[in-house]
Design a protein around this motif. Sequence first.
Motif, mmCIF file in Angstrom:
data_model
loop_
_atom_site.group_PDB
_atom_site.id
_atom_site.type_symbol
_atom_site.label_atom_id
_atom_site.label_comp_id
_atom_site.label_asym_id
_atom_site.label_seq_id
_atom_site.Cartn_x
_atom_site.Cartn_y
_atom_site.Cartn_z
ATOM 1 N N ALA A 100 6.587 11.215 2.826
ATOM 2 C CA ALA A 100 6.685 11.490 1.386
ATOM 3 C C ALA A 100 6.606 12.986 1.116
ATOM 4 O O ALA A 100 7.372 13.522 0.304
ATOM 5 N N ASP A 101 5.693 13.671 1.803
ATOM 6 C CA ASP A 101 5.568 15.119 1.633
ATOM 7 C C ASP A 101 6.852 15.835 2.045
ATOM 8 O O ASP A 101 7.262 16.814 1.405
ATOM 9 N N SER A 102 7.482 15.346 3.110
ATOM 10 C CA SER A 102 8.714 15.981 3.581
ATOM 11 C C SER A 102 9.862 15.826 2.577
ATOM 12 O O SER A 102 10.770 16.659 2.541
ATOM 13 N N MET A 103 9.797 14.777 1.759
ATOM 14 C CA MET A 103 10.838 14.559 0.757
ATOM 15 C C MET A 103 10.660 15.464 -0.461
ATOM 16 O O MET A 103 11.584 15.647 -1.254
ATOM 17 N N GLN A 104 9.470 16.031 -0.619
ATOM 18 C CA GLN A 104 9.163 16.941 -1.736
ATOM 19 C C GLN A 104 9.479 16.301 -3.089
ATOM 20 O O GLN A 104 10.231 16.849 -3.900
ATOM 21 N N VAL A 105 8.876 15.130 -3.289
ATOM 22 C CA VAL A 105 9.063 14.415 -4.547
ATOM 23 C C VAL A 105 7.706 14.089 -5.154
ATOM 24 O O VAL A 105 6.675 14.138 -4.473
ATOM 25 N N THR B 158 0.848 -1.190 0.000
ATOM 26 C CA THR B 158 0.000 0.000 0.000
ATOM 27 C C THR B 158 0.881 1.237 0.000
ATOM 28 O O THR B 158 1.832 1.323 0.786
ATOM 29 N N ASP B 159 0.565 2.199 -0.873
ATOM 30 C CA ASP B 159 1.419 3.379 -0.953
ATOM 31 C C ASP B 159 0.969 4.466 0.017
ATOM 32 O O ASP B 159 0.028 4.286 0.795
ATOM 33 N N GLN B 160 1.657 5.601 -0.040
ATOM 34 C CA GLN B 160 1.419 6.718 0.885
ATOM 35 C C GLN B 160 0.020 7.329 0.726
ATOM 36 O O GLN B 160 -0.432 8.073 1.596
ATOM 37 N N ASP B 161 -0.655 7.015 -0.346
ATOM 38 C CA ASP B 161 -2.015 7.516 -0.560
ATOM 39 C C ASP B 161 -3.076 6.461 -0.275
ATOM 40 O O ASP B 161 -4.264 6.664 -0.558
ATOM 41 N N GLY B 162 -2.647 5.316 0.260
ATOM 42 C CA GLY B 162 -3.584 4.254 0.582
ATOM 43 C C GLY B 162 -3.980 3.408 -0.614
ATOM 44 O O GLY B 162 -4.922 2.621 -0.535
ATOM 45 N N LYS B 163 -3.247 3.535 -1.728
ATOM 46 C CA LYS B 163 -3.569 2.782 -2.940
ATOM 47 C C LYS B 163 -2.689 1.537 -3.052
ATOM 48 O O LYS B 163 -1.518 1.560 -2.652
ATOM 49 N N PRO B 164 -3.235 0.449 -3.602
ATOM 50 C CA PRO B 164 -2.433 -0.767 -3.762
ATOM 51 C C PRO B 164 -1.360 -0.594 -4.839
ATOM 52 O O PRO B 164 -1.587 0.066 -5.859
ATOM 53 N N VAL B 165 -0.210 -1.200 -4.577
ATOM 54 C CA VAL B 165 0.888 -1.202 -5.541
ATOM 55 C C VAL B 165 1.325 -2.645 -5.738
ATOM 56 O O VAL B 165 1.620 -3.355 -4.773
ATOM 57 N N THR B 166 1.351 -3.084 -6.996
ATOM 58 C CA THR B 166 1.745 -4.454 -7.323
ATOM 59 C C THR B 166 2.794 -4.430 -8.436
ATOM 60 O O THR B 166 3.192 -3.361 -8.908
ATOM 61 N N ASN B 167 3.195 -5.628 -8.868
ATOM 62 C CA ASN B 167 4.133 -5.740 -9.985
ATOM 63 C C ASN B 167 3.626 -5.007 -11.223
ATOM 64 O O ASN B 167 4.417 -4.496 -12.023
#
Length: 212
Positions: free
Chosen positions: A119-124, A48-57
């Motif tokens: 993630a926000d603190s990294m500013q990417v 799960t990513d920083q936005d709550g979305k699934p991430v797969t291959n």
Amino acid sequence: MNKKKLIIYSVFFIGLVAVFMFVISRVTDMFQRSTLTERSTVLPFKFTDQDGKPVTNKNVEGKVYVVNYFFTTCKGICPRMNNNLKEVYEQFKNRPDFMILSHTCDPDNDSVPKMKRYADSMQVNTQKWEFLTGRKDSLYKMARYSYGIDDPKNSVNDIKDDFIHTQFVALVDKNGVVRGQVYDTLKKEEIEKLKHDIEQLLNEPSSGTALR
């Protein structure tokens, strides 16, 4: 020259042309593909990513990506590692087939909102650099058996007592194969080597065999 000989010569010539084209295609493919060592193949995953979305291959299919592990409250090597990786990010952020996947090694504490703040603190751009959390056993399995950035012998019987803390990162090609070496992000020369190897892999064609 009779008709029979003409047919034989024609078939022989066509055969020579076919062999020539085959050899040329193999040589061309060899030059297109770099000599970076193939270390392993990435196992199927779902985090799960920083936005709550699934991430797969599927999300990294056809992309070259860098993989690391950190935790948001780390005061030691993690800030240095991610700051050095930001240098890599800045160089390749505009390449559509490049990504960074940063996994937490402390998912019990690194919730989705915490990963979002980090993630926000990294500013990417988090479409290019994603921060992932999930099940601890799944995260650690990927680190050790897919990416090879921690020795499987370090695992302990009780996952609650297990902990990965490493500055090493892995590099994955467009086909889901881990390539090159284990890169030490605390060493300037290895960051430069990582950039060089990323460029090589970006210039390779995709075989279209990445895991789905």
